[in-house]
Design a protein around this motif. Sequence first.
Motif, PDB file in Angstrom:
ATOM      1  N   THR A 457       0.818  -1.219   0.000  1.00  0.00           N
ATOM      2  CA  THR A 457       0.000   0.000   0.000  1.00  0.00           C
ATOM      3  C   THR A 457       0.848   1.263   0.000  1.00  0.00           C
ATOM      4  N   SER A 458       2.156   1.114  -0.190  1.00  0.00           N
ATOM      5  CA  SER A 458       3.048   2.272  -0.121  1.00  0.00           C
ATOM      6  C   SER A 458       3.726   2.499  -1.466  1.00  0.00           C
ATOM      7  N   SER A 459       4.514   3.561  -1.516  1.00  0.00           N
ATOM      8  CA  SER A 459       5.156   3.990  -2.750  1.00  0.00           C
ATOM      9  C   SER A 459       6.351   3.113  -3.100  1.00  0.00           C
ATOM     10  N   LEU A 460       6.904   3.366  -4.292  1.00  0.00           N
ATOM     11  CA  LEU A 460       8.088   2.644  -4.738  1.00  0.00           C
ATOM     12  C   LEU A 460       9.257   2.858  -3.782  1.00  0.00           C
ATOM     13  N   PHE A 462       9.208   3.463  -0.592  1.00  0.00           N
ATOM     14  CA  PHE A 462       9.053   2.672   0.627  1.00  0.00           C
ATOM     15  C   PHE A 462       9.423   1.219   0.364  1.00  0.00           C
ATOM     16  N   LYS A 463       9.001   0.687  -0.787  1.00  0.00           N
ATOM     17  CA  LYS A 463       9.342  -0.699  -1.123  1.00  0.00           C
ATOM     18  C   LYS A 463      10.858  -0.883  -1.157  1.00  0.00           C
ATOM     19  N   CYS A 464      11.554   0.066  -1.786  1.00  0.00           N
ATOM     20  CA  CYS A 464      13.017  -0.025  -1.840  1.00  0.00           C
ATOM     21  C   CYS A 464      13.619   0.058  -0.442  1.00  0.00           C
ATOM     22  N   GLY A 465      13.108   0.993   0.375  1.00  0.00           N
ATOM     23  CA  GLY A 465      13.626   1.147   1.728  1.00  0.00           C
ATOM     24  C   GLY A 465      13.397  -0.087   2.579  1.00  0.00           C
ATOM     25  N   LEU A 466      12.228  -0.732   2.416  1.00  0.00           N
ATOM     26  CA  LEU A 466      11.934  -1.918   3.215  1.00  0.00           C
ATOM     27  C   LEU A 466      12.838  -3.086   2.817  1.00  0.00           C
ATOM     28  N   VAL A 467      13.049  -3.272   1.513  1.00  0.00           N
ATOM     29  CA  VAL A 467      13.935  -4.356   1.074  1.00  0.00           C
ATOM     30  C   VAL A 467      15.353  -4.111   1.585  1.00  0.00           C
ATOM     31  N   GLU A 468      15.812  -2.862   1.546  1.00  0.00           N
ATOM     32  CA  GLU A 468      17.135  -2.541   2.087  1.00  0.00           C
ATOM     33  C   GLU A 468      17.193  -2.810   3.586  1.00  0.00           C
ATOM     34  N   CYS A 469      16.125  -2.455   4.297  1.00  0.00           N
ATOM     35  CA  CYS A 469      16.055  -2.699   5.742  1.00  0.00           C
ATOM     36  C   CYS A 469      16.143  -4.190   6.052  1.00  0.00           C
ATOM     37  N   VAL A 515      14.158 -14.957   4.176  1.00  0.00           N
ATOM     38  CA  VAL A 515      14.537 -14.957   2.756  1.00  0.00           C
ATOM     39  C   VAL A 515      13.322 -15.242   1.875  1.00  0.00           C
ATOM     40  N   ASN A 516      12.513 -16.211   2.253  1.00  0.00           N
ATOM     41  CA  ASN A 516      11.318 -16.520   1.463  1.00  0.00           C
ATOM     42  C   ASN A 516      10.326 -15.364   1.475  1.00  0.00           C
ATOM     43  N   PHE A 517      10.227 -14.682   2.611  1.00  0.00           N
ATOM     44  CA  PHE A 517       9.313 -13.541   2.705  1.00  0.00           C
ATOM     45  C   PHE A 517       9.748 -12.426   1.760  1.00  0.00           C
ATOM     46  N   VAL A 518      11.040 -12.117   1.748  1.00  0.00           N
ATOM     47  CA  VAL A 518      11.526 -11.075   0.844  1.00  0.00           C
ATOM     48  C   VAL A 518      11.344 -11.507  -0.607  1.00  0.00           C
ATOM     49  N   GLY A 519      11.540 -12.796  -0.899  1.00  0.00           N
ATOM     50  CA  GLY A 519      11.325 -13.285  -2.255  1.00  0.00           C
ATOM     51  C   GLY A 519       9.900 -13.087  -2.717  1.00  0.00           C
ATOM     52  N   GLN A 520       8.943 -13.347  -1.834  1.00  0.00           N
ATOM     53  CA  GLN A 520       7.532 -13.141  -2.191  1.00  0.00           C
ATOM     54  C   GLN A 520       7.220 -11.661  -2.396  1.00  0.00           C
ATOM     55  N   LEU A 521       7.714 -10.817  -1.481  1.00  0.00           N
ATOM     56  CA  LEU A 521       7.498  -9.381  -1.643  1.00  0.00           C
ATOM     57  C   LEU A 521       8.102  -8.877  -2.947  1.00  0.00           C
ATOM     58  N   ALA A 522       9.332  -9.307  -3.230  1.00  0.00           N
ATOM     59  CA  ALA A 522      10.023  -8.825  -4.423  1.00  0.00           C
ATOM     60  C   ALA A 522       9.320  -9.277  -5.697  1.00  0.00           C
ATOM     61  N   SER A 523       8.853 -10.512  -5.728  1.00  0.00           N
ATOM     62  CA  SER A 523       8.200 -11.027  -6.933  1.00  0.00           C
ATOM     63  C   SER A 523       6.955 -10.215  -7.268  1.00  0.00           C
ATOM     64  N   VAL A 524       6.108 -10.018  -6.264  1.00  0.00           N
ATOM     65  CA  VAL A 524       4.876  -9.264  -6.505  1.00  0.00           C
ATOM     66  C   VAL A 524       5.180  -7.779  -6.691  1.00  0.00           C
ATOM     67  N   GLY A 525       6.131  -7.254  -5.908  1.00  0.00           N
ATOM     68  CA  GLY A 525       6.476  -5.837  -6.026  1.00  0.00           C
ATOM     69  C   GLY A 525       7.018  -5.484  -7.391  1.00  0.00           C
ATOM     70  N   LEU A 526       7.844  -6.341  -7.981  1.00  0.00           N
ATOM     71  CA  LEU A 526       8.364  -6.080  -9.324  1.00  0.00           C
ATOM     72  C   LEU A 526       7.256  -6.090 -10.370  1.00  0.00           C
ATOM     73  N   GLN A 527       6.271  -6.944 -10.181  1.00  0.00           N
ATOM     74  CA  GLN A 527       5.124  -6.933 -11.097  1.00  0.00           C
ATOM     75  C   GLN A 527       4.320  -5.645 -10.964  1.00  0.00           C
TER      76      GLN A 527
END
Length: 734
Positions: A457-460, A462-469, A515-527
């Motif tokens: 529900t957040s901006s691009l 925020f998504k980048c910041g969360l993955v970095e975090c 790791v699996n959680f970030v993989g799921q976030l990244a897959s959907v986030g990139l789409q």
Amino acid sequence: MAATINLSDSERSSPNDQSVSSRSSNRSLRVAEKERRKNEAEDPFVLALKYFTDVEAGTPVYGNDDFERNLVLVEKVAYSKGLSPEAISVMLEFAMSLRMGSSPCVRVLKCLIPATVVPQEAVVRAVVWLGVGKIPISTQVLFIKWVLTVFDMIDTKDQLRAVYGFIFSYVTEENLCPFICHLLYLLTRKESVRVFRVRKLLELQSKLGRQPFLLHLLSLYKVFCPELVTLSIPSRMRSGFRNHISPWKSALIAVQKRNGLQVASSMSLAFTIKDKTNSRKRKHCHLEVPALRSVVNKEAQTEKCSSRKVVPLVQLHSFAQLLENMHHIELPAQMGSLLGSSLALQYLDCVQDESALLRLNFWLGYALHEEFLFCGDGGAIQNSEDALQFLNKLLSAHHFLQEGFSSSEAFLYKFLNVWDGSLLRPQILGLLSNIPVVPSSQIGRLLFEPLTQLFFTSSLFFKCGLVECLNNMLLKWLTWHSVYALEDDLDISLNSHTSINMTLSGFKDSVMELVNFVGQLASVGLQIEGCQSLLLSFVLDFYETVCDTFLKYGLPLVVMPPSGVFYPALFALDPVSVDRLAYIMHRYKVNLTSAKAQEKLTKQAFHISRQTFHEFNHYVVDMVSCLWNSKMFQPGMGVQLGEELLLKSKVPQYWTSFDLIHHPAFMSYAVDFHQKCWPGKKDMDLSSIKHSKPWSWYLEYLFTQGYDGLKQFVQSNISRQLTASDGQGDTQQR
């Protein structure tokens, strides 16, 4: 000769002159002292204190004009300037001795506003007066509240700790118990924990239930003597004791501000007056980190240091001084001030004083909860600049200690459920990255559920910041594992300031969940973001950490990226992403090869599942087929399109669309190479680069552009063999 005689005369006259001067000086001092005593004798406030010192027991209160006049005068001084230590002693003795009955006791206690410090002897005498049995229970509660409020202003605590057992005896009083437990919590040292006291607290708990004040005191006892407290303490208790309403807080602030000092109270923290109040009557802000200072003035410090051989932390200015006085340190008045001092943090890191950490966590947890969770008037939102400075200091302390505080961890678990993702985002994500390893059974509820809602529900940005975090969080988890893992590789300590232990399998489960959680976030986030290169860059940062978990951090775990991450990176429009993917796959191969070799040599090595090897081989085949062999969209590949659809696209030789020549990321390099290799040709035929020698030159050209990841991938996965014919004779190694 005359000169010599004159000199001797002057020498004889000099002692006489000095004697006259000395007598004159002494006379002046006596006159000044006499004048001072005369002024003191005429000072109404001094006369008022003398009245309360000399008043006889049984003197009536009602209709006593002298009493009323003197008490009003003391109240006026107390609320304007504060009371001196001598005045505190006199008035506290008068109130607790009940010389004029219990009716004036409450009024006197409420005006005990210290100007500087509170003498310990006066507090101890007042505690002893509790044993008389004539003081009403409500007055006893008020007195204990006062002690809690001014606790950090008491000059020393040694005599109070000496009567620890006497104070403990009052836990059986139901009305006093919450406040006595709080006072005992502040006074407890390891030598204070005894079996009979633990039994008494457990007995009270069986009668009163699992009250927070009893659990907090028992948790402190368990820290010092875990073998004596077998009770299971909840790991997610709300930090600190209840903040009871205190009639002295506002007056203390006003007095300290007039005197140009800072409030030193364990309950007041660091208050500032607000102009507006809400229905919750919240008047104070807790976002100011107090200055590092002692509880007593310099004169008292000198006497104290000489008699007890203690050194206030505020007097140390170098690490060498800290080492010399490591076991004689006196902690500051407010534990929150430790956040602003590197020497204080070094002391915490070296000594690991449990009581100091508990006090600091109590202060910090209270401040975070009050400003970010329990405030109804905006709190940190209304004081964004103060909140920014506060969280930056907290982050600096985390980075200095290389770990977070338990109170900030507990706060984050609650705050994530109400956070909008934008308020102080860099600071909150920075704190989040310092969270220690969370058990796999709880990580979903505490972290993944709120972060998933925020991510989608957040901006691009925020998504980048969360993955970095989350990448930083994983790095710290892996670093803790590599540093604190025991020699038998069975148990690891997750935090040097706690006794939390986790089995190696439990740690692996937590890392795999992350790791699996970030993989799921990244897959959907990139789409969602259309494979945005900025988000893809942060995702690849994460998998650069994941691919080296075995060799770099010694964790027997290999987790491959999902297809939703692999293929967007393979087909990315920028060459840097493709190069980084090639480097990641190369490191996966190095880690898997090393792990498999170790598995054959030792029986204790971990077992790699066939599924992991299958995923890796599948990805490598697709990369080689796509980039090297020009065989895109072949049966069995991860990305497939129907033959009819490919023909309708009318793309000539579509199977070569993503090789190193025609790939959108490398097309500009192929064109530039063609122009340099055949400058006279008007018609550009990129297929001519496919011939053996130009192909080798083209690869060297790409490698000189800085694409080391692509170079390592080619060298480790492809065998280049020149044949007699003019064509590619390269074969794949798997």
